[in-house]
Structure formats: C-alpha cells, structure tokens
Motif scaffolding. Structure first.
Motif, PDB file in Angstrom:
ATOM      1  N   ALA A  16       4.675  -7.026   4.308  1.00  0.00           N
ATOM      2  CA  ALA A  16       4.464  -5.668   4.832  1.00  0.00           C
ATOM      3  C   ALA A  16       5.813  -5.151   5.298  1.00  0.00           C
ATOM      4  CB  ALA A  16       3.450  -5.688   5.969  1.00  0.00           C
ATOM      5  N   GLN A  44       3.781 -13.553  -1.850  1.00  0.00           N
ATOM      6  CA  GLN A  44       4.596 -12.420  -1.386  1.00  0.00           C
ATOM      7  C   GLN A  44       5.405 -12.775  -0.147  1.00  0.00           C
ATOM      8  OE1 GLN A  44       1.409 -12.189  -2.320  1.00  0.00           O
ATOM      9  NE2 GLN A  44       0.848 -10.161  -3.040  1.00  0.00           N
ATOM     10  N   CYS A  88       1.637 -12.092   3.966  1.00  0.00           N
ATOM     11  CA  CYS A  88       1.955 -11.238   2.812  1.00  0.00           C
ATOM     12  C   CYS A  88       3.329 -10.584   3.018  1.00  0.00           C
ATOM     13  CB  CYS A  88       0.883 -10.185   2.583  1.00  0.00           C
ATOM     14  SG  CYS A  88       0.985  -9.418   0.937  1.00  0.00           S
ATOM     15  N   PHE A 110      -7.948  -9.379  -1.415  1.00  0.00           N
ATOM     16  CA  PHE A 110      -7.904  -8.893  -0.030  1.00  0.00           C
ATOM     17  C   PHE A 110      -9.117  -9.405   0.737  1.00  0.00           C
ATOM     18  CE2 PHE A 110      -5.642  -5.925  -2.734  1.00  0.00           C
ATOM     19  CZ  PHE A 110      -4.446  -5.773  -2.047  1.00  0.00           C
ATOM     20  N   ALA A 152       7.288  -3.169   0.572  1.00  0.00           N
ATOM     21  CA  ALA A 152       5.901  -2.709   0.430  1.00  0.00           C
ATOM     22  C   ALA A 152       5.764  -1.230   0.785  1.00  0.00           C
ATOM     23  CB  ALA A 152       4.988  -3.539   1.333  1.00  0.00           C
ATOM     24  N   THR A 153       6.869  -0.638   1.225  1.00  0.00           N
ATOM     25  CA  THR A 153       6.851   0.762   1.659  1.00  0.00           C
ATOM     26  C   THR A 153       8.064   1.457   1.032  1.00  0.00           C
ATOM     27  OG1 THR A 153       8.217   0.336   3.605  1.00  0.00           O
ATOM     28  CG2 THR A 153       5.840   0.050   3.892  1.00  0.00           C
ATOM     29  N   ALA A 184       0.796  -1.226   0.000  1.00  0.00           N
ATOM     30  CA  ALA A 184       0.000   0.000   0.000  1.00  0.00           C
ATOM     31  C   ALA A 184       0.839   1.291   0.000  1.00  0.00           C
ATOM     32  CB  ALA A 184      -0.968  -0.035   1.179  1.00  0.00           C
ATOM     33  N   PRO A 185       1.774   1.464   0.950  1.00  0.00           N
ATOM     34  CA  PRO A 185       2.515   2.737   0.949  1.00  0.00           C
ATOM     35  C   PRO A 185       3.381   2.929  -0.297  1.00  0.00           C
ATOM     36  CG  PRO A 185       2.642   1.672   3.098  1.00  0.00           C
ATOM     37  CD  PRO A 185       2.073   0.656   2.149  1.00  0.00           C
ATOM     38  N   GLY A 245       0.433  -6.096   8.097  1.00  0.00           N
ATOM     39  CA  GLY A 245       0.190  -4.740   7.603  1.00  0.00           C
ATOM     40  C   GLY A 245      -1.257  -4.632   7.154  1.00  0.00           C
ATOM     41  N   THR A 246      -1.581  -3.565   6.474  1.00  0.00           N
ATOM     42  CA  THR A 246      -2.948  -3.388   5.975  1.00  0.00           C
ATOM     43  C   THR A 246      -2.959  -2.444   4.773  1.00  0.00           C
ATOM     44  OG1 THR A 246      -5.119  -2.411   6.484  1.00  0.00           O
ATOM     45  CG2 THR A 246      -3.288  -1.679   7.835  1.00  0.00           C
ATOM     46  N   ASN A 276      -6.689  -6.448   4.409  1.00  0.00           N
ATOM     47  CA  ASN A 276      -5.306  -6.860   4.126  1.00  0.00           C
ATOM     48  C   ASN A 276      -5.355  -8.045   3.172  1.00  0.00           C
ATOM     49  OD1 ASN A 276      -2.455  -6.474   4.447  1.00  0.00           O
ATOM     50  ND2 ASN A 276      -2.395  -8.313   5.704  1.00  0.00           N
TER      51      ASN A 276
HETATM   52  O1  MRU Z   1      -1.260  -7.213  -3.275  1.00  0.00           O
HETATM   53  P1  MRU Z   1      -0.138  -6.594  -2.484  1.00  0.00           P
HETATM   54  O2  MRU Z   1       1.104  -7.406  -2.504  1.00  0.00           O
HETATM   55  O3  MRU Z   1       0.091  -5.165  -2.884  1.00  0.00           O
HETATM   56  O4  MRU Z   1      -0.670  -6.589  -0.994  1.00  0.00           O
HETATM   57  C1  MRU Z   1       0.113  -6.027   0.007  1.00  0.00           C
HETATM   58  C2  MRU Z   1      -0.448  -6.257   1.356  1.00  0.00           C
HETATM   59  O5  MRU Z   1      -1.499  -6.820   1.525  1.00  0.00           O
HETATM   60  C3  MRU Z   1       0.329  -5.675   2.507  1.00  0.00           C
HETATM   61  O6  MRU Z   1       0.110  -6.430   3.657  1.00  0.00           O
HETATM   62  C4  MRU Z   1      -0.166  -4.256   2.762  1.00  0.00           C
HETATM   63  O7  MRU Z   1      -0.074  -3.481   1.599  1.00  0.00           O
HETATM   64  C5  MRU Z   1       0.548  -3.608   3.854  1.00  0.00           C
HETATM   65  S1  MRU Z   1       2.078  -3.004   3.265  1.00  0.00           S
HETATM   66  C6  MRU Z   1       3.026  -2.279   4.361  1.00  0.00           C
END
Ligand code: MRU
Length: 362
Positions: free
Chosen positions: A165, A202, A163, A329, A169-170, A55-56, A241-242, A253
C-alpha cells in the motif's frame, strides 16, 4: 516517491497526450522498466495482469485508459464499451470503477470532438488528487506513530504491513506507507515488518523495494509470522491499505489481512487502515456485499523469482495435479479495525465515523 534517488510518480503522462508511462511491476524489484500504454487494450491488459496494481493506481490508469480510448473513438458506444471493459479487469478495488465513472460523467454530454481533451484533463485531475490525498494521509497518520514513539521513549516503532500500500499502489506516497515515510523523514525511528503477501508476494517484492529506496529499516517475514510477532510484543501497530471500504467501515484488502486483524485484536495491537475517499463505497451497506476477485490458480501453484544466472523464472511450488484456489482479497469486519486514516483525518471504522469526515454523504 523516491526512485533511484529521484522524485517521480508511478504514472507519467506523455506530454503530447499520446500515451502514459507506467512501471511494469511484474518486473520489480529486479528491473525498473517503464512501459508505454497508448490505448484501451494496453491499459486493460496492464491492469488485469497487474503490471499496475493497487487500488488508487489502477483507478488513475483506468481513467487515462478511457481517455486514450476516446482519442481513437469518441462515440457513445465506444465510451460505454471502454468503460465496461476497464471496470471488468479488477472487480474488488472500487477506485477503478469510481475513476472510470468520473471520466464518463465528465465527457458524456460533450460534443465528440471535445471528449478526448476533457477525459485527459479529468484523468490528470484524478492522478493529481490521489497524490495530494496520500500526502494528507501521511500527515494525519503521523501522530499515531509519533504517539507510540513517545510512549516507547524513542525506541523504534515496529509497524507491520500487508501487501503493498505504498507509492507503487498509488500515484505517489502510498496510503499505509505515507505516515511511515513521514515519520522516518521526521527522524522518528521506525521499523517495518513486511508480510511477504502470498501468493503474489507484493510485500517481499514491492513494499521491501520501496522501503529500501526510502531508507526505512524493514524486515520481510513470512505471512504466518505476524501472529507470533504480535504475541511476543514485537509489533506496535498494524497499518494496511484497502481496496474498498463499505459504508459501515468493513474493509476489503489483500487476502490475509483479516487474519492479521484477528491476531492484532487478540494481542491488543492497534490495527489501522489508510485510504483516500475514492476507496469508500457509499453504496454498500457492509463488506459482505463487496465482490471478491478470484484470480488464476497458477498464482498459487507457481512463483516467479530471480534465478542465479540473473534471469527471472517461474517455478512450480505445489504438488503437480493438485487444484488451487486464489481468492485475492478478504473482508476485515469494522469491529476489528481500530480506525481509518483518510485525507480528511482519522475516524472510527463505522458509518458514523465516516460521516463525521464526509458529512455530504449522509
Ligand atoms: O492485488 P493488488 O496488489 O492490487 O492489491 C493491492 C492491495 O491489496 C493494497 O493493499 C490496496 O490496494 C491498497 S493500495 C494503497
């Protein structure tokens, strides 16, 4: 983040502001390949095919993507079209819409000639702030792990995560992984159960790669192993994470998170969710209103992996001709969440809890 022993970020703006560089995550962990995104279409493609994900990170890449589109065409129409195009690439993670809207707000009332510069500056600020938020999440999550470690007399704290996080992912640090890295760096023994996270794996591909790079002991498990491990007392904490948190604390998530929360509740295992403020959707009263991305069935029926000859191959793993569904999700109701870890501290997963940290949203 530590990559090949060096600190870097998952997104690198090019100094002349002609492009950004990202790691193509579809090639990890087999190849670390930095690719350049120089315009709107390249950014949109990278987000929708999940070369970048989490997400971020898609928020930051979306922001730079919008800036790069303004470099080519700073008109009002182009601004609106580019924003719409980027937001549509992935509907569940609210960070993307949040970041794009923030850039739009920053440039909307400016003369065309000033828009690109302002958008680039805003995208850079979004990326920098995300790194700081995640670092602070690590700070606020650390006491949870330290407390468990103390109760266990210093034997390793077993943390299950789903997943990825992490820093991939950030922009840096990660959300769920930030407290883990902090604990590890502080000398607290930790061990991470890494859910493989079908269908795109992931966990097995990205989280395992990240933890290995940081020297954190971990074990990859099939998604279905979590309940069993919790029943046997082999999980001290679930930390995820979420992609979007509703006002009432419901959490979206990666698919499968809800099942982990159910198993955690049944076994008295704390289930914590880590997030920066950009993941909170104050406009949605509950998780039922969060749009769930439906991705290609091919992600379920096929798998990519490293062949013995060193090539990356796709193979079919479902019976030919069968249909597949791929909701990406799920929603974990707030009642199953022990608490939220944000850059401002920890709080209960509820509207009151969130407002205690963000009183300006009341
Ligand atoms: O489909 P994705 O790989 O983009 O999903 C990512 C997630 O579900 C992560 O847990 C979520 O974005 C939190 S990231 C810090």
């Amino acid at each position: 983040m530590r990559l090949g022993g060096e600190w870097t970020r998952s997104i690198r703006p090019i100094e002349d502001r002609s492009a950004i560089e990202i790691i193509d995550q579809t090639l990890l962990p087999w190849r670390v390949c930095w690719i350049r995104l120089a315009g709107l279409e390249e950014a949109a493609e990278a987000i929708s095919t999940m070369r970048v994900r989490g997400a971020p990170l898609i928020g930051a890449v979306g922001a730079f993507g919008l800036a790069l589109s303004l470099r080519a065409d700073p008109s009002d129409d182009a601004l609106d079209e580019a924003a719409e195009r980027l937001i549509a690439t992935r509907p569940t993670a609210v960070n993307l819409a949040w970041a794009v809207a923030r850039v739009v707000r920053a440039v909307r009332n400016l003369p065309r000639g000033d828009r690109f510069e302002a958008a680039w500056a805003e995208a850079s600020a979004i990326a920098d702030e995300d790194a700081l938020c995640c670092e602070a999440i690590g700070h606020h999550g650390l006491p949870l792990i330290a407390g468990i470690s103390q109760r266990k007399g210093g034997s390793p704290v077993n943390i299950l995560t789903h997943c990825n996080a992490g820093w991939l992912a950030t922009v840096d640090w990660g959300t769920a992984t930030a407290p883990i890295y902090r604990a590890h760096d502080a000398g607290i023994p930790v061990h991470v159960w890494v859910d493989e996270t079908r269908p795109r794996n992931q966990g097995a591909l990205l989280t395992a790669f990240e933890l290995a790079g940081h020297g954190v002991p971990h074990t990859v498990v099939a998604d279905n192993a979590g309940g069993h491990l919790m029943r046997r007392g082999e999980v001290d904490l679930v930390l995820v994470g979420t992609d979007r948190v509703a006002r009432n604390g419901d959490v979206a998530n990666k698919i499968g998170t809800y099942l982990k929360a159910l198993a955690a509740a049944d076994n008295g295992v704390p289930f914590w969710v880590a997030l920066p403020h950009s993941t909170i959707d104050w406009s949605l009263a509950s998780g039922e209103l969060i749009p769930i991305e439906e991705r290609s069935p091919a992600e379920v029926t096929e798998l990519a992996g490293l062949a013995e000859d060193g090539g990356v191959r796709r193979v079919r793993v479902a019976s030919p001709g069968s249909r597949a569904a791929n909701p990406a999700f799920d929603i974990t109701p707030a009642r199953l969440v022990s608490g939220l870890i944000t850059e401002r501290g920890r709080c209960p997963a509820s509207e009151a809890g969130l407002l205690s940290l963000y009183p300006d949203k009341a």
